[in-house]
Design an enzyme around this catalytic site. Structure first.
Site, PDB file in Angstrom:
ATOM      1  N   LYS A 236       2.262   2.295  -5.056  1.00  0.00           N
ATOM      2  CA  LYS A 236       2.999   1.840  -6.250  1.00  0.00           C
ATOM      3  C   LYS A 236       2.197   2.082  -7.523  1.00  0.00           C
ATOM      4  O   LYS A 236       2.765   2.363  -8.570  1.00  0.00           O
ATOM      5  CB  LYS A 236       3.329   0.342  -6.128  1.00  0.00           C
ATOM      6  CG  LYS A 236       4.264   0.009  -4.997  1.00  0.00           C
ATOM      7  CD  LYS A 236       4.526  -1.475  -4.903  1.00  0.00           C
ATOM      8  CE  LYS A 236       3.341  -2.301  -4.487  1.00  0.00           C
ATOM      9  NZ  LYS A 236       2.825  -2.042  -3.142  1.00  0.00           N
TER      10      LYS A 236
ATOM     11  N   GLN B 129       2.100  -5.917  -3.259  1.00  0.00           N
ATOM     12  CA  GLN B 129       2.406  -5.986  -1.825  1.00  0.00           C
ATOM     13  C   GLN B 129       3.699  -5.200  -1.545  1.00  0.00           C
ATOM     14  O   GLN B 129       3.972  -4.236  -2.228  1.00  0.00           O
ATOM     15  CB  GLN B 129       2.497  -7.436  -1.323  1.00  0.00           C
ATOM     16  CG  GLN B 129       1.156  -8.175  -1.286  1.00  0.00           C
ATOM     17  CD  GLN B 129       0.735  -8.736  -2.622  1.00  0.00           C
ATOM     18  OE1 GLN B 129       1.507  -9.416  -3.284  1.00  0.00           O
ATOM     19  NE2 GLN B 129      -0.487  -8.456  -3.038  1.00  0.00           N
TER      20      GLN B 129
ATOM     21  N   GLY C 269      -4.202  -4.219  -4.494  1.00  0.00           N
ATOM     22  CA  GLY C 269      -5.179  -3.188  -4.851  1.00  0.00           C
ATOM     23  C   GLY C 269      -4.413  -1.945  -5.240  1.00  0.00           C
ATOM     24  O   GLY C 269      -4.002  -1.184  -4.386  1.00  0.00           O
ATOM     25  N   HIS C 270      -4.155  -1.782  -6.538  1.00  0.00           N
ATOM     26  CA  HIS C 270      -3.343  -0.657  -6.999  1.00  0.00           C
ATOM     27  C   HIS C 270      -4.251   0.488  -7.454  1.00  0.00           C
ATOM     28  O   HIS C 270      -5.002   0.345  -8.408  1.00  0.00           O
ATOM     29  CB  HIS C 270      -2.402  -1.111  -8.119  1.00  0.00           C
ATOM     30  CG  HIS C 270      -1.367  -2.063  -7.624  1.00  0.00           C
ATOM     31  ND1 HIS C 270      -0.569  -2.820  -8.441  1.00  0.00           N
ATOM     32  CD2 HIS C 270      -0.981  -2.381  -6.362  1.00  0.00           C
ATOM     33  CE1 HIS C 270       0.251  -3.551  -7.704  1.00  0.00           C
ATOM     34  NE2 HIS C 270       0.010  -3.304  -6.441  1.00  0.00           N
TER      35      HIS C 270
ATOM     36  N   ASP D 218       0.816  -1.222   0.000  1.00  0.00           N
ATOM     37  CA  ASP D 218       0.000   0.000   0.000  1.00  0.00           C
ATOM     38  C   ASP D 218       0.844   1.265   0.000  1.00  0.00           C
ATOM     39  O   ASP D 218       0.433   2.304   0.526  1.00  0.00           O
ATOM     40  CB  ASP D 218      -0.957   0.031   1.212  1.00  0.00           C
ATOM     41  CG  ASP D 218      -1.778  -1.239   1.302  1.00  0.00           C
ATOM     42  OD1 ASP D 218      -2.211  -1.715   0.245  1.00  0.00           O
ATOM     43  OD2 ASP D 218      -1.985  -1.737   2.416  1.00  0.00           O
TER      44      ASP D 218
HETATM   45  P1  IMP Z   1      -2.703 -12.736   1.586  1.00  0.00           P
HETATM   46  O1  IMP Z   1      -1.731 -12.216   0.609  1.00  0.00           O
HETATM   47  O2  IMP Z   1      -4.132 -12.453   1.220  1.00  0.00           O
HETATM   48  O3  IMP Z   1      -2.481 -14.187   1.903  1.00  0.00           O
HETATM   49  O4  IMP Z   1      -2.471 -11.950   2.967  1.00  0.00           O
HETATM   50  C1  IMP Z   1      -1.275 -12.102   3.734  1.00  0.00           C
HETATM   51  C2  IMP Z   1      -0.872 -10.785   4.382  1.00  0.00           C
HETATM   52  O5  IMP Z   1      -0.474  -9.863   3.366  1.00  0.00           O
HETATM   53  C3  IMP Z   1      -1.986 -10.089   5.159  1.00  0.00           C
HETATM   54  O6  IMP Z   1      -1.404  -9.388   6.246  1.00  0.00           O
HETATM   55  C4  IMP Z   1      -2.543  -9.105   4.164  1.00  0.00           C
HETATM   56  O7  IMP Z   1      -3.178  -8.009   4.794  1.00  0.00           O
HETATM   57  C5  IMP Z   1      -1.270  -8.685   3.459  1.00  0.00           C
HETATM   58  N1  IMP Z   1      -1.501  -8.210   2.083  1.00  0.00           N
HETATM   59  C6  IMP Z   1      -1.746  -8.954   0.988  1.00  0.00           C
HETATM   60  N2  IMP Z   1      -1.871  -8.184  -0.092  1.00  0.00           N
HETATM   61  C7  IMP Z   1      -1.681  -6.921   0.317  1.00  0.00           C
HETATM   62  C8  IMP Z   1      -1.626  -5.658  -0.371  1.00  0.00           C
HETATM   63  O8  IMP Z   1      -1.778  -5.550  -1.590  1.00  0.00           O
HETATM   64  N3  IMP Z   1      -1.384  -4.570   0.409  1.00  0.00           N
HETATM   65  C9  IMP Z   1      -1.167  -4.662   1.748  1.00  0.00           C
HETATM   66  N4  IMP Z   1      -1.179  -5.808   2.421  1.00  0.00           N
HETATM   67  C10 IMP Z   1      -1.437  -6.935   1.711  1.00  0.00           C
END
Ligand code: IMP
Length: 436
Positions: A18, A226, A42-43, A15
């Site tokens: 990017k 991420q 979520g870009h 977040d």
């Molecule tokens: P997962 O990727 O859905 O398995 O989530 C694993 C961890 O990564 C959790 O803490 C999510 O909140 C975090 N996470 C996954 N994708 C994002 C992102 O795009 N932005 C911020 N945190 C993320």
């Protein structure tokens, strides 16, 4: 040979903004490639006041003439992908084989992955706080050699047999562990065959496509999702995502040799946020943390969850600079700090009475770390209209210089608002690309 490749990665826990930086750099990119993650990302990109939130399709799709690639390292939820394509279409951006290619080697997020993600989070004593998009279970099946790849969808008999066996196994797990009803393999098969038909024209050997593009002198931009601290190997495990969400993931996730990966741009917020569980040493569990959340609209673009907010963390950022080999930094959301009286930077941690400047591997030790802060006076002025670094208030310049000095990396861009225009580009190679 010098390759014209650039990679954009998150320096923190995701977040970082990017999407906006990729959108700016995409103006001069021929190809934009996602290499890891999936619909968990979520870009957000704001174009002429219109907001776009992209989950699977690279942020470069908003530029005419750019080809976007969803690489083999991405896990694809076809329901979400088709919805994203339809939504862009409704808003005047036609997505087709001219501007989007999907790797035939990418793994598909199946309905049971999403179900297992949600159920296992609900049942777990110690939660990760996942986005429940099926990411972890899909990557787990990939590693266990129980995955379904995009190419498999086009071999109906193989797909049917494999899916039948997999669903039988998953149904046992769903029933035994969670008391959940089983799924019907035949209806999933028919549904996914339909989706396969709808994306067929986009499916390609993207490994060849991207390598040929690089070798042919095209400008290729890799878009990380991420952030580095969510990386499965180098992040704050187990509170991480299930892919290599830093530049280390490019080679495996796009099929591009490491020597072809050129410049690395790290994106960091001027403060820090985290969504989901896990240690966050510079977190502000107070009114100031809430205030930053409200000013910065710190709510997840994918899940809407409130983000945890805190100060800029040099220890964690230094780790990200090292593992990514970051050449230049883009600092985003500086304007969010405009009204604060003072601003802090976590320069080190104190762990059990000792000062340390490296992030500990043991997650319990990281949770015990207390930040050592350096305090900077706030600038108390509106930065959102500044378009040059030297037009920023002196205190803001000092703050940014402190970050670049401590990290040994030049701040090439500063974002002072969501719109494309609200960006300061300093005289560096990356900034020139964006400004051209
Ligand atoms: P997962 O990727 O859905 O398995 O989530 C694993 C961890 O990564 C959790 O803490 C999510 O909140 C975090 N996470 C996954 N994708 C994002 C992102 O795009 N932005 C911020 N945190 C993320």
């Amino acid at each position: 040979m010098r390759f014209r490749t650039t990679c954009v990665v998150g320096v923190q826990w995701g977040d970082e903004g990017k999407g906006k930086i990729v959108d700016l750099l995409s103006r001069e990119a021929d190809v934009v490639v996602r290499f890891q993650g999936g619909g968990n990302a979520g870009h957000t990109v704001v174009r002429d006041g219109e907001k776009f939130v992209l989950h699977l399709i690279p942020s470069g799709v908003l530029h005419r003439g750019t080809t976007c690639v969803i690489g083999n390292g991405v896990v694809i939820d076809l329901v979400q992908l088709l919805e994203e394509i339809r939504d862009l279409g409704r808003r005047g951006i036609r997505v087709g084989s001219r501007n989007l290619l999907v790797s035939e080697r990418a793994h598909v997020v199946m309905p049971y992955h999403k179900q297992l993600d949600a159920l296992s989070e609900k049942a777990a004593a110690s939660k990760i706080g996942t986005t429940q998009r099926g990411i972890g279970p899909c990557y787990a099946d990939k590693a266990a050699r129980k995955g379904i790849r995009v190419a498999d969808l086009y071999n109906p008999t193989f797909f049917k047999n494999r899916l039948g066996a997999l669903v039988e196994e998953k149904n046992k797990v769903l029933g035994a562990l969670y008391g959940a009803p089983g799924l019907d393999a035949d209806s999933i098969w028919m549904e996914y065959r339909r989706y396969a038909e709808q994306i067929e024209s986009l499916v390609a050997d993207t490994t060849c496509y991207v390598n040929e593009a690089i070798d042919g002198g095209k400008r290729v931009l890799f878009e990380g999702a991420q952030g580095s601290l969510l990386d499965i190997d180098f992040g704050t495990y187990p509170y991480v995502t299930s892919s290599n969400s830093d530049a280390c993931g490019i080679s495996a996730g796009a099929g591009v040799p490491p020597k072809k990966v050129g410049r690395i741009v790290g994106v960091a917020k001027a403060y820090c946020t985290r969504v989901g569980e896990g240690p966050f040493p510079t977190e502000l569990n107070d009114e100031l943390g809430k205030r930053i959340r409200e000013i910065g609209h710190e709510y997840g673009a994918t899940t809407g969850r409130p983000r945890r907010c805190g100060w800029f963390d040099l220890v964690a950022s230094r780790h990200a600079v090292m593992i990514n080999g970051i050449d230049e930094l883009a600092i985003t959301k500086l304007d969010v700090l405009d009204q604060l009286d003072e601003i802090k930077i976590g320069v080190a941690y104190e762990l059990d009475g000792r000062r340390i400047d490296r992030i500990p591997v043991d997650v319990d030790a990281l949770a015990r770390c207390r930040p050592v802060y350096e305090t900077f006076p706030g600038w108390k002025k509106d930065t959102s209209k500044a378009r040059r670094f030297d037009a920023l208030p002196k205190a803001a310049q000092r703050y940014l210089r402190a970050i670049e000095g401590a990290l040994g990396v030049r701040v090439a861009m500063v974002s002072v608002g969501t719109d494309r225009m609200k960006t300061i580009l300093r005289r560096t190679r990356i900034a020139r690309i964006a400004a051209d």
